[in-house]
Design an enzyme around this catalytic site. Structure first.
Site, PDB file in Angstrom:
ATOM      1  N   THR A   1       2.592  10.266  -8.395  1.00 49.05           N
ATOM      2  CA  THR A   1       3.852  10.949  -8.706  1.00 49.05           C
ATOM      3  C   THR A   1       4.329  10.627 -10.116  1.00 49.05           C
ATOM      4  O   THR A   1       4.021   9.572 -10.664  1.00 49.05           O
ATOM      5  CB  THR A   1       4.953  10.541  -7.714  1.00 49.05           C
TER       6      THR A   1
ATOM      7  N   ASN B   1       7.507   9.636 -12.047  1.00 48.47           N
ATOM      8  CA  ASN B   1       8.787   8.989 -11.763  1.00 48.47           C
ATOM      9  C   ASN B   1       9.767   9.360 -12.874  1.00 48.47           C
ATOM     10  O   ASN B   1       9.619   8.941 -14.020  1.00 48.47           O
ATOM     11  CB  ASN B   1       8.567   7.476 -11.702  1.00 48.47           C
TER      12      ASN B   1
ATOM     13  N   GLU C   1      10.838  11.213  -7.689  1.00 47.54           N
ATOM     14  CA  GLU C   1       9.392  11.200  -7.887  1.00 47.54           C
ATOM     15  C   GLU C   1       8.816  12.567  -7.546  1.00 47.54           C
ATOM     16  O   GLU C   1       9.077  13.103  -6.459  1.00 47.54           O
ATOM     17  CB  GLU C   1       8.749  10.128  -7.010  1.00 47.54           C
TER      18      GLU C   1
END
Length: 314
Positions: free
Chosen positions: A208, A210, A263
């Site tokens: 992901t 962030n 995220e």
């Protein structure tokens, strides 16, 4: 579009103008109607259109610590205003001294002496001057004194709901990004810089991005969302990319997280996004944030979230 910092930015020889005034956070459908009307009237009259807005938000100066969540960052707000055909964006620094200007002084100093207003277009609930003492009726009386017209634009609504920045903030805070989009006329956007997280997503096969956002950003409620990730072109002339993303907002309860994070898992994507400034356009709320007893049920749920994201964005 010209951009002025402060109302003293008007060049020598500046002529008459049509002016509209407001914080305009969100540039929602109501704002679009007011600004669009000002632009049309300016073209009809053959003069320049001017949008006057403020930085920082007046609430933070008048009542320190009460800064509302911000729907549109300054650069994004300017882009949206320019897209409406405005000639000049005048951003007035909202200082304690400025906040103490009486309604009469505001009209004389800003609208008459500097902007040479021929017409002022405002919403019917417009307030101005020290302690918001001025209203549309007072503005009309001052207009007759100083020689400019005033047109109050009706508020825009959908059935019983009047579109306002306060209403949209409430929608976003509740996770209702669909209702927020209906009032905005586009998806709610969140902007930020990609920073390094715990990299747990990478370990379980769902890396992901962030996103670190401004402290006043209007972040949707905790949960899972389908969104478009907007990756701006890094080089001059390079077009922005719009990529599908499943977005998690919350504290990662499965891993006993404490820090609230945003995220984004970008579907079918493998590039490194660290350090880039990105945006997320929220399309749909998928589900609440949950805690799982282990990695396997979490991974199975993320796979389902990805499938739902594809369907929501199709």
């Amino acid at each position: 579009m010209q951009r002025w910092r402060g109302y003293h930015g008007a060049p020598v020889g500046w002529g008459r103008s049509v002016v509209t005034i407001g914080v305009f956070d969100g540039i929602h459908k109501g704002h679009q109607a007011i600004i669009g009307h000002a632009v049309k009237r300016a073209r009809d009259m053959g003069v320049q259109s001017v949008v006057v807005t403020f930085d920082p938000h007046p609430a933070e100066v008048v009542r320190a610590g009460s800064h509302p969540a911000v729907l549109t960052e300054p650069a994004r707000k300017a882009e949206l205003i320019e897209a409406l055909g405005v000639d000049v964006l005048c951003v007035v620094p909202f200082t304690p001294d400025f906040s103490r200007l009486s309604p009469e002084a505001f009209v004389h100093d800003v609208l008459v002496e500097q902007l040479h207003a021929a017409l002022v277009v405002v919403g019917e609930n417009f307030r101005f001057g020290h302690r918001a003492a001025g209203d549309v009726a007072l503005l009309e009386r001052l207009g007759r004194t100083f020689g400019f017209g005033v047109e109050g634009a009706p508020l825009v609504s959908d059935e019983d709901t009047v579109f306002s920045s306060t209403y949209i903030r409430a929608c976003v805070a509740a996770g209702d990004v669909t209702a927020a989009a209906a009032a905005l006329g586009r998806s709610h956007r969140l902007e930020g810089v990609v920073v390094r997280g715990d990299q747990r997503g990478r370990e379980i096969g769902f890396p992901t991005a962030n996103l670190l956002c401004h402290r006043y950003a209007a972040v949707p409620a905790d949960g899972i969302y389908a969104a478009w990730l907007i990756r701006r072109g890094g080089r001059a002339g390079q077009r922005a990319e719009r990529l599908p993303a499943a977005v998690s907002i919350g504290t990662n309860p499965t891993f006993s997280g404490r820090e609230r994070r945003i995220e984004a898992y970008v579907l079918d994507f493998s590039d490194d996004l660290y350090g880039e400034r990105l945006a997320l356009d929220f399309v749909a709320y998928l589900r609440e944030m949950r805690s799982y007893d282990g990695i396997e049920p979490l991974v199975a749920q993320i796979a389902e979230d990805v499938a739902q994201t594809r369907r929501a964005l199709a």
